[in-house]
Design an enzyme around this catalytic site. Structure first.
Site, PDB file in Angstrom:
ATOM      1  N   ARG A  87      95.565  26.675  35.981  1.00  0.00           N
ATOM      2  CA  ARG A  87      96.003  26.477  34.786  1.00  0.00           C
ATOM      3  C   ARG A  87      97.229  27.662  34.238  1.00  0.00           C
ATOM      4  O   ARG A  87      96.806  28.874  34.453  1.00  0.00           O
ATOM      5  CB  ARG A  87      94.943  26.518  33.325  1.00  0.00           C
ATOM      6  N   ASN A 164      98.344  25.866  23.690  1.00  0.00           N
ATOM      7  CA  ASN A 164      97.057  26.751  23.927  1.00  0.00           C
ATOM      8  C   ASN A 164      96.375  26.784  22.573  1.00  0.00           C
ATOM      9  O   ASN A 164      97.007  27.301  21.566  1.00  0.00           O
ATOM     10  CB  ASN A 164      97.232  28.038  24.668  1.00  0.00           C
ATOM     11  N   GLU A 165      95.373  26.400  22.115  1.00  0.00           N
ATOM     12  CA  GLU A 165      94.236  26.968  21.048  1.00  0.00           C
ATOM     13  C   GLU A 165      95.045  27.071  19.984  1.00  0.00           C
ATOM     14  O   GLU A 165      95.537  27.822  19.196  1.00  0.00           O
ATOM     15  CB  GLU A 165      93.866  28.485  20.972  1.00  0.00           C
ATOM     16  N   HIS A 231      87.271  25.752  24.799  1.00  0.00           N
ATOM     17  CA  HIS A 231      87.226  27.418  25.309  1.00  0.00           C
ATOM     18  C   HIS A 231      86.081  27.809  25.046  1.00  0.00           C
ATOM     19  O   HIS A 231      85.669  27.986  23.504  1.00  0.00           O
ATOM     20  CB  HIS A 231      88.491  27.952  24.992  1.00  0.00           C
ATOM     21  N   TYR A 233      83.958  31.447  24.558  1.00  0.00           N
ATOM     22  CA  TYR A 233      83.680  32.707  24.910  1.00  0.00           C
ATOM     23  C   TYR A 233      82.314  33.058  23.809  1.00  0.00           C
ATOM     24  O   TYR A 233      81.497  32.713  24.411  1.00  0.00           O
ATOM     25  CB  TYR A 233      85.097  33.606  23.886  1.00  0.00           C
ATOM     26  N   GLU A 260      89.002  27.301  29.401  1.00  0.00           N
ATOM     27  CA  GLU A 260      88.958  28.483  29.639  1.00  0.00           C
ATOM     28  C   GLU A 260      87.533  29.090  29.372  1.00  0.00           C
ATOM     29  O   GLU A 260      86.853  28.628  28.380  1.00  0.00           O
ATOM     30  CB  GLU A 260      89.862  29.378  28.212  1.00  0.00           C
ATOM     31  N   TRP A 290      89.046  32.397  32.528  1.00  0.00           N
ATOM     32  CA  TRP A 290      90.033  33.244  32.191  1.00  0.00           C
ATOM     33  C   TRP A 290      89.977  34.692  32.698  1.00  0.00           C
ATOM     34  O   TRP A 290      88.766  34.999  32.475  1.00  0.00           O
ATOM     35  CB  TRP A 290      90.076  33.219  30.435  1.00  0.00           C
TER      36      TRP A 290
END
Length: 548
Positions: A87, A164-165, A231, A233, A260, A290
């Site tokens: 990516r 992105n985001e 994503h 995290y 991610e 990531w």
């Protein structure tokens, strides 16, 4: 690079996740319209497939091309480590230097030359609505339309990740309509590529907006070739949160991947990357870690200084750990990596034999399998009764198995596989008993210790252990001492034990072996007082190491 939600975000995560039950088995499954475009990579029955109908499961990394345009060698490096997808971070010029059409064309060409599927994303949209510097999805769509001449005809090789985001934590419900509008704008402009859309809440969707509106967003794409990207995290620090979210999409027939994710802990929590990777493998969903290198916070660098020979502990986990890239990645068949008409499995490999047996590791070698097209790899499994656990993967007929327990008998066997995904019958098994333990004599080593960051009462550190000898080091123990009352509070890449200032570190499974002239990296967070002096002496398996 993704921003993790603010502390307030984290405090209300649990409440937000309660609302994530909107999708379920009763939700109408995603349907591709009869006239859906299937020029190249596309969606079929809720799954990402290639033009020939073969499942394509992304296994790869993110690469910050727009900030490091000179690091194009990284594409070859991640491919050599087994990735099938990259990516690529781009900019439409709103916030960072715009990537030109010529530059994007070159990136696509290099992805293809390295037999990688290329996911292209505009990063300038990150955190819109909360970050005043962020651009809009509409501006990102205009950028893609400006690149249509470069992207047309690349549908077999390129996925367009609109932005992105594209929304922060402020009014994330505002994400839905601009996302639908951007999708329609690209389709009206004639784009036939699979389109990827990121979630709000800085990509983590902790308030469930993307999940609640996923069916409506999917239905807005008249081609049905849309995939959602979550994503993951520190919001995703429990197995239940991860599996609930992914299964909600799978059960609803809506395509999704982990676009991610991070593993190292931060001040907001400790992501459960093991469950992320295991769930993705079980559900046959893609994941893209990531990120390759160059992060402002190097804790998330998979490689140190863009050097593929210097993987961090995070990089070792992603590439060489359980459910990692080396073990699970399969090259896209569009590159000739598989023949959809090939249904013949390889022959069974020969019975493995063990060598270099230590307390925690060993090497296995076997007679190579044969195949009508070609063997592309081997999976080594540990056999226990009627169950199997994959412990290693290799592209050759030998492999190192690490993370074992001393004075324990193990049973191993091997499978071969080809590019089309055909798997051989299992080899005969071999029983091996590990050594009772003890130090490795004659260790040659150097240790680098650095402080990544400090805050009142705490700090983050990193220890790089380099093998300066001529043979691999397995089952190591690192010893050092703090002088100012520091205490290790959390560690990744190793397991600490501490008695006063004295610290001993044993490896994680994916850092257990340090190859000759190679290194492993251990990261940690700690508590401290006013003074935080670095340790001055280190020993590995009882041998004194040089310091760097």
């Amino acid at each position: 690079m993704s921003r993790v939600a603010a502390l307030l975000t984290r405090l209300v995560t649990l409440l937000g996740l309660v609302a994530l039950g909107v999708l379920g088995p009763a939700t109408a499954h995603a349907q591709s319209s009869p006239g859906a475009l299937a020029t190249g990579i596309h969606i079929s029955d809720g799954r990402l497939v290639e033009g020939n109908g073969n499942d394509f499961i992304m296994r790869g990394v993110n690469h910050a091309h727009t900030w490091y345009p000179g690091e194009t060698q990284s594409l070859a490096d991640v491919k050599a480590l087994g990735a099938n997808t990259v990516r690529v971070v781009l900019s439409n010029g709103h916030r960072w230097t715009k990537n030109s059409a010529a530059d994007v064309a070159a990136v696509i060409s290099q992805c293809k030359a390295n037999r990688l599927i290329c996911v292209l994303e505009v990063h300038d949209t990150t955190g819109y609505g909360e970050d005043a510097a962020a651009g809009t999805l509409d501006q990102a769509a205009d950028y893609w339309i400006g690149l249509k001449g470069v992207l047309a005809g690349e549908e077999n090789y390129v996925i367009v990740n609109i932005g992105n985001e594209p929304w922060g934590n402020t009014n994330p419900a505002g994400w839905t309509d601009p996302t639908i509008a951007a999708i329609k704008k690209l389709r009206n402009a004639g784009f036939e590529h699979t389109i990827m859309v990121d979630a709000p809440n800085w990509g983590q969707d902790w308030q469930g907006v993307m999940q609640a509106n996923a069916q409506a967003v999917y239905d807005a794409d008249t081609t049905g070739n849309l995939i959602f990207s979550i994503h993951m995290y520190s919001v995703y620090d429990t197995a239940q949160e991860i599996t609930d979210y992914l299964n909600a999409f799978v059960n609803a027939g809506l395509p999704i991947l982990i676009g991610e994710f991070g593993g190292p802990p931060d001040q907001w929590g400790d992501p459960d990357e093991d469950t992320m990777m295991a769930a993705a493998q079980q559900l046959r969903l893609g994941y893209l870690a990531w990120s390759w290198s160059g992060n402002t916070d190097p804790i998330l660098d998979l490689s140190i200084g863009f050097d593929p020979s210097r993987l961090s502990s995070w990089g070792q986990r992603i590439f060489n750990g359980a459910n990692g890239i080396a073990q699970t990645s399969r090259e896209a068949t569009v590159f000739g990596g598989g023949n959809p008409g090939d249904t013949q499995a390889p022959t069974a490999p020969g019975t493995p034999t063990a060598s270099a047996v230590t307390a925690t590791s060993l090497s296995l070698t076997w007679t190579a399998a044969t195949d009508n097209v070609g063997v592309t790899g081997y999976d080594v499994v540990r056999v226990s009764g009627g169950s199997e656990t994959t412990v290693a993967a290799s592209t050759t007929n030998t492999v190192a198995v690490t993370g074992l327990t001393a004075d324990t008998t193990y049973t191993f066997a091997v499978y071969a596989r080809d590019a089309a995904g055909n798997r051989s019958a299992r080899s005969a098994t071999v029983n091996v008993t590990t050594d009772e333990g003890g130090s490795t004599p004659g260790v040659g080593c150097s240790v680098g210790y650095r402080i990544i960051g400090e805050w009142p009462g705490g700090f983050q550190g990193e220890i790089t252990i380099r093998n300066t000898g001529t043979s691999a080091i397995s089952g190591w123990t690192l010893a050092f001492a703090f002088a100012n009352g520091q205490t290790v509070t959390n560690m990744w890449g190793g397991t600490p034990t501490q008695n006063g200032g004295a610290v001993r570190v044993t490896p994680a499974s994916y850092t257990s072996t340090i190859p000759a002239a190679g290194s492993v990296t251990v990261g940690f967070t700690g508590s401290k007082g006013a003074t935080n002096t670095a340790p001055t002496a280190f020993s590995l398996n009882g041998s004194t190491c040089a310091t760097t």
